[in-house]
Write a protein that holds these residues in place. Structure first.
Motif, mmCIF file in Angstrom:
data_model
loop_
_atom_site.group_PDB
_atom_site.id
_atom_site.type_symbol
_atom_site.label_atom_id
_atom_site.label_comp_id
_atom_site.label_asym_id
_atom_site.label_seq_id
_atom_site.Cartn_x
_atom_site.Cartn_y
_atom_site.Cartn_z
ATOM 1 N N ARG A 145 13.920 6.822 -6.283
ATOM 2 C CA ARG A 145 12.776 7.085 -5.302
ATOM 3 C C ARG A 145 12.993 5.279 -4.669
ATOM 4 N N THR A 146 12.016 5.450 -6.057
ATOM 5 C CA THR A 146 12.101 2.907 -5.999
ATOM 6 C C THR A 146 13.075 2.759 -5.650
ATOM 7 N N SER A 195 -3.679 10.568 -8.772
ATOM 8 C CA SER A 195 -2.586 10.243 -8.913
ATOM 9 C C SER A 195 -2.929 8.937 -10.656
ATOM 10 N N ASP A 237 11.283 2.474 -13.410
ATOM 11 C CA ASP A 237 11.764 1.462 -13.111
ATOM 12 C C ASP A 237 12.014 0.240 -14.251
ATOM 13 N N LYS A 260 13.031 7.008 -10.224
ATOM 14 C CA LYS A 260 13.722 5.959 -9.742
ATOM 15 C C LYS A 260 14.964 5.740 -8.601
ATOM 16 N N ALA A 273 -2.617 9.665 -4.614
ATOM 17 C CA ALA A 273 -2.526 8.049 -4.918
ATOM 18 C C ALA A 273 -3.699 8.126 -6.052
ATOM 19 N N GLY A 290 0.961 -1.333 -0.193
ATOM 20 C CA GLY A 290 0.343 -0.080 0.089
ATOM 21 C C GLY A 290 0.640 0.940 -0.190
ATOM 22 N N GLU A 291 2.147 1.403 1.027
ATOM 23 C CA GLU A 291 2.881 2.255 1.124
ATOM 24 C C GLU A 291 3.422 2.694 -0.475
ATOM 25 N N PHE A 343 -4.885 10.531 -13.556
ATOM 26 C CA PHE A 343 -4.675 11.411 -14.197
ATOM 27 C C PHE A 343 -3.852 10.129 -15.348
ATOM 28 N N ALA A 344 -3.684 9.401 -14.586
ATOM 29 C CA ALA A 344 -2.038 8.298 -15.062
ATOM 30 C C ALA A 344 -2.805 7.642 -16.242
ATOM 31 N N PHE A 390 2.448 1.671 -3.157
ATOM 32 C CA PHE A 390 1.730 2.086 -4.136
ATOM 33 C C PHE A 390 1.133 3.555 -4.817
ATOM 34 N N ARG A 391 1.265 4.200 -3.667
ATOM 35 C CA ARG A 391 1.354 5.481 -3.350
ATOM 36 C C ARG A 391 2.771 6.436 -4.140
ATOM 37 N N ILE A 392 3.543 5.957 -3.441
ATOM 38 C CA ILE A 392 4.757 6.415 -4.214
ATOM 39 C C ILE A 392 4.964 5.856 -6.193
ATOM 40 N N TRP A 425 -3.663 9.266 0.332
ATOM 41 C CA TRP A 425 -4.099 8.174 -0.685
ATOM 42 C C TRP A 425 -5.219 9.010 -1.451
ATOM 43 N N LEU A 460 10.920 9.612 2.758
ATOM 44 C CA LEU A 460 10.329 8.401 1.760
ATOM 45 C C LEU A 460 9.704 7.357 2.519
ATOM 46 N N ILE A 496 2.428 5.101 -8.381
ATOM 47 C CA ILE A 496 1.620 5.875 -8.517
ATOM 48 C C ILE A 496 1.841 7.740 -8.753
ATOM 49 N N VAL A 497 1.862 8.325 -6.991
ATOM 50 C CA VAL A 497 2.314 9.219 -7.916
ATOM 51 C C VAL A 497 4.089 10.254 -8.556
ATOM 52 N N ILE A 510 4.348 8.115 -11.134
ATOM 53 C CA ILE A 510 4.005 8.201 -12.976
ATOM 54 C C ILE A 510 3.558 9.469 -12.923
ATOM 55 N N ALA A 511 2.633 9.209 -12.320
ATOM 56 C CA ALA A 511 2.003 11.106 -12.405
ATOM 57 C C ALA A 511 3.269 12.340 -12.440
ATOM 58 N N LEU A 512 3.521 12.222 -11.712
ATOM 59 C CA LEU A 512 5.437 13.180 -11.968
ATOM 60 C C LEU A 512 5.606 13.048 -12.818
ATOM 61 N N LEU A 569 10.794 5.343 6.269
ATOM 62 C CA LEU A 569 12.281 5.012 5.787
ATOM 63 C C LEU A 569 12.494 6.197 6.687
ATOM 64 N N GLU A 599 3.339 11.577 -1.762
ATOM 65 C CA GLU A 599 2.906 10.681 -2.176
ATOM 66 C C GLU A 599 2.928 9.972 -0.306
ATOM 67 N N ARG A 624 15.971 3.588 -3.141
ATOM 68 C CA ARG A 624 15.872 3.730 -2.288
ATOM 69 C C ARG A 624 14.841 2.890 -1.354
ATOM 70 N N TYR A 625 13.561 3.283 -1.677
ATOM 71 C CA TYR A 625 12.206 2.095 -0.355
ATOM 72 C C TYR A 625 12.687 1.193 -0.596
#
Lengths: 356, 342
Positions: A54-55, B102, B255, A52, B99, A27-28, B105-106, A30-32, B96, B53, A34-35, A37-39, B56, B93, A57-58
């Motif tokens: 951020r992904t 997004s 990615d 990339k 999200a 869930g966490e 929009f996406a 997912f938000r990172i 919700w 992030l 999709i946001v 992708i939108a950005l 983390l 991020e 790092r996550y």
């Protein structure tokens, strides 16, 4: 440090078994995802380099062993430049292939010469931008080594009609793992040739089964099957059915070879000849996770992707342990400045991460 | 002086660490161990702080390669209060709502890009491509085809003359003018009844198509269809579309991982097949117009399509096909008959 498991049955008395652990959640992420992708879309792809980082790092940051997580330090700007180069090359390559079958040979030669360089620079970039407990990894593979592992070996594999392909696979694993180091101490993996041949033999049997199955299906459908046309119908119905059987079958076989090869390489890996990896990864389970992930992604129009990544990361971490011979306090950073200033600048310029 | 933040301090360049706490005093960050021994005493502006992030831990890296990390991201932000400005991606991020925005929009952006963006860019590129390039491409493609599937035509002279006369009528209505199209007759058992267009205006018809043609309008329709492919530079458009689809998927999925690559294969194939059907539709529409301008009836083209379909798939016709490069025959035939009644 509460997640250290000391097993009474551990082979060496003073060795400690540390389980890997993945603490991220679908869930966490997912938000990172999709946001980001939108950005990326809003910025016409430019933000994708930040996405990339951020992904990475996550996933690195949420992977723990012995109470500490990994860190990823890459600079998004460098990745952006690498992406622009990669995208341009990718576009030209596809264009050449689309324009003329005769362009295939020069395109392949150019690509063959460039691929080892992409591999070296991207591996080095990633290794040096990854750390654990404040100490960076390093990758010391050379262009020649990459050429041997990724061009010469597969070429030999093709010349022998796949006979040497398993050894090519092993050469690539060796090149990747044995050139990595942590705090100046090297990683090493060694496994016998027959073990990787066993993996490919099973894959070959699966492939033969797939071919026979598909042919049988096509024979049943033969009244409908005929050639395709330009002014008339496109790909025939039988062809479509064949693709629908072959695609998932092929996916399973490819995933099996990857998973089984990975297990072989990992469970034989040691750091500094003292700290060893222990794997309980079942190739079958990994194949199931990877293959079902692809289908879940497809039927959810891509929305399952973050959960798919987290699910795979959880499985890997949960089935991997580090058998450490010490408390891991002894590592100190390598200094990477051994090449001299000019070499460093050139390396720096070419050190962009190419998404291979 | 701020609240102390608990965490771990790593000695410069080593895996060695101690439990530590960080305190901000004005512009200075002080890190000390549990007994109060100072481990780092640095101006905040010289500290590299990892952006927030998810949940983390945060990492404070000092110039001497020592580093302090803490799980307490909120407290870390308090330490920095007022020192670091700027909007962080984390604000979007964590929510919700963002999200959901997004996702919408996406989805809309990708839909627009697939439906309008890629075909538009491919069309523009095709129009900007120099004709000499199209000529080279055509020569090479024809050379390959002649070496592999095409054989010299075995059509008897009277038939050949009639085919050429019909071609000339269709070519007279091409946008480039009659002299810019060339008909080549070839025998091709493996291609079956077929016709194809090369970007320089060369149109190849197979001998195997001729026996299926029962009316002049049918042959004119086939030629006009292929001439439309030439006029709109459809084969170049297809080349550019094929190059743009994987590039776009690579950019959007971000990615590039094995999972996303594998999952992108099928959508990529489906999208390209849909583009191809769009181009075929356009060629059919142009062909129907030419046939009508020549005083014929586009419905004849529908008759030919159905005859070929019956030959390929039997009486029931070919079933619906997502992967097809051409629209379904029934739909094409209906469309052409509709054009005939207008």
């Amino acid at each position: 440090m509460d997640d250290i498991v000391v097993r009474p049955l551990s082979p060496a008395g003073d060795k400690q078994l540390h389980r890997f652990e993945f603490r991220g959640s679908g869930g966490e992420f997912f938000r990172i995802w999709i946001v980001n992708i939108a950005l990326s879309l809003v910025t016409l792809g430019i933000y994708s380099a930040w996405a990339k980082v951020r992904t990475r790092r996550y996933f690195y940051g949420n992977t723990f062993v012995a109470g500490h997580g990994f860190d990823y330090h890459a600079s998004p700007v460098r990745i952006l430049i690498g992406r622009i180069i990669a995208l341009a090359l990718f576009g030209v390559y596809n264009l050449l292939l689309g324009i003329s079958p005769f362009a295939l040979i020069p395109a392949m030669v150019l690509l063959g010469a460039a691929i080892p360089w992409f591999i070296v620079s991207s591996r080095r970039f990633n290794a040096r931008n990854t750390s654990y407990r404040n100490v960076r990894f390093n990758f010391s593979g050379t262009y020649g080594g990459a050429f041997k592992a990724y061009i010469a070996w597969p070429f030999a594999g093709a010349l022998t009609l796949g006979g040497l392909m398993p050894l090519a696979h092993r050469a690539q694993d060796y090149y990747y793992i044995n050139n990595h180091a942590f705090g100046g101490k090297r990683f090493a993996t060694v496994f016998p040739g027959w073990s990787i041949y066993k993996v490919y033999l099973l894959a070959l049997l699966l492939f033969l089964g797939l071919v026979v199955g598909t042919l049988a299906f096509l024979l049943l459908l033969s009244p409908f099957a005929d050639s395709a046309g330009g002014f008339g119908a496109g790909v025939s119905f039988a062809g479509m059915i064949a693709i629908l059987i072959i695609m998932p079958g092929w996916l399973i076989i490819v995933n099996y070879v990857r998973a089984a090869g990975l297990v072989l390489a990992l469970e034989n890996t040691a750091l500094d000849n003292r700290h060893t990896l222990q794997s309980e990864i079942e190739p079958g389970s990994l194949v199931w996770i990877m293959t079902s992930n692809v289908f879940l992604i497809l039927i959810t129009f891509g929305l399952f992707y973050p959960w798919a990544r987290v699910r795979a990361a959880h499985y890997m971490a949960d089935h991997l342990s580090l058998l450490a011979a010490s408390n891991l306090d002894e590592f100190t950073s390598e200094t990477f400045a051994t090449q001299g200033a000019i070499g460093e600048e050139i390396a720096g310029f070419f050190d962009y991460d190419i998404g291979l | 002086m701020s609240e102390a933040v608990a965490g771990r301090y790593f000695f410069p360049g080593t895996t060695r660490f101690v439990a530590a706490r960080a305190v901000a005093e004005g512009d200075i960050l002080r890190v000390e161990d549990e007994s109060g021994t100072v481990l780092a005493h640095v101006a905040l502006e010289l500290v590299e702080i990892s952006p927030r992030l998810g949940t983390l831990r945060r990492r404070f890296t000092f110039m001497d390669a020592g580093c302090f990390e803490t799980e307490d991201s909120d407290a870390a932000d308090c330490l920095l209060m007022g020192k670091r400005k700027g909007v962080s991606a984390h604000h979007l991020e964590r929510s919700w709502q963002w999200a959901a925005v997004s996702v919408l929009f996406a989805a809309a952006a990708m839909f627009a890009f697939v439906v309008y963006g890629i075909p538009g860019i491919a069309l523009w590129l095709a129009q900007e491509t120099p004709p000499s390039f199209a000529a080279t491409l055509s020569e090479q493609t024809l050379a390959t085809l002649d070496k592999t599937v095409l054989k010299p035509s075995a059509l008897p002279s009277p038939d050949r003359l009639r085919v050429e006369a019909l071609f000339a009528r269709a070519a007279g209505h091409g946008r480039r003018g009659a002299g810019h199209y060339k008909l080549l007759l070839r025998s091709a058992a493996s291609l079956g009844p077929n016709a194809l267009a090369l970007p320089d205006g060369t149109i190849v018809m197979t001998d195997q198509l001729w026996p299926f043609v029962k009316a002049d309008d049918e042959a004119i329709g086939v030629f006009a269809h292929e001439i439309a492919h030439v006029d709109h530079a459809h084969s170049l458009q297809a080349v550019y579309q094929a190059a743009l689809v994987p590039a776009a998927i690579a950019v959007v999925t971000g990615d590039i991982s094995q999972i996303s690559q594998m999952a992108a294969i099928l959508p990529g194939v489906l999208i390209q097949a849909a583009y191809s059907r769009g181009l075929e539709q356009q060629a059919d529409d142009d062909a129907a117009m030419t046939v009508r301008q020549l005083g014929g009836n586009p419905a004849h083209m529908a008759d030919l399509l159905e005859r070929l379909d019956t030959k390929l798939c039997g009486k029931a016709g070919c079933p619906a096909n997502w992967l097809g490069t051409h629209p379904q025959t029934a739909a094409r035939a209906a469309h052409l008959r509709n054009a005939g009644t207008k």
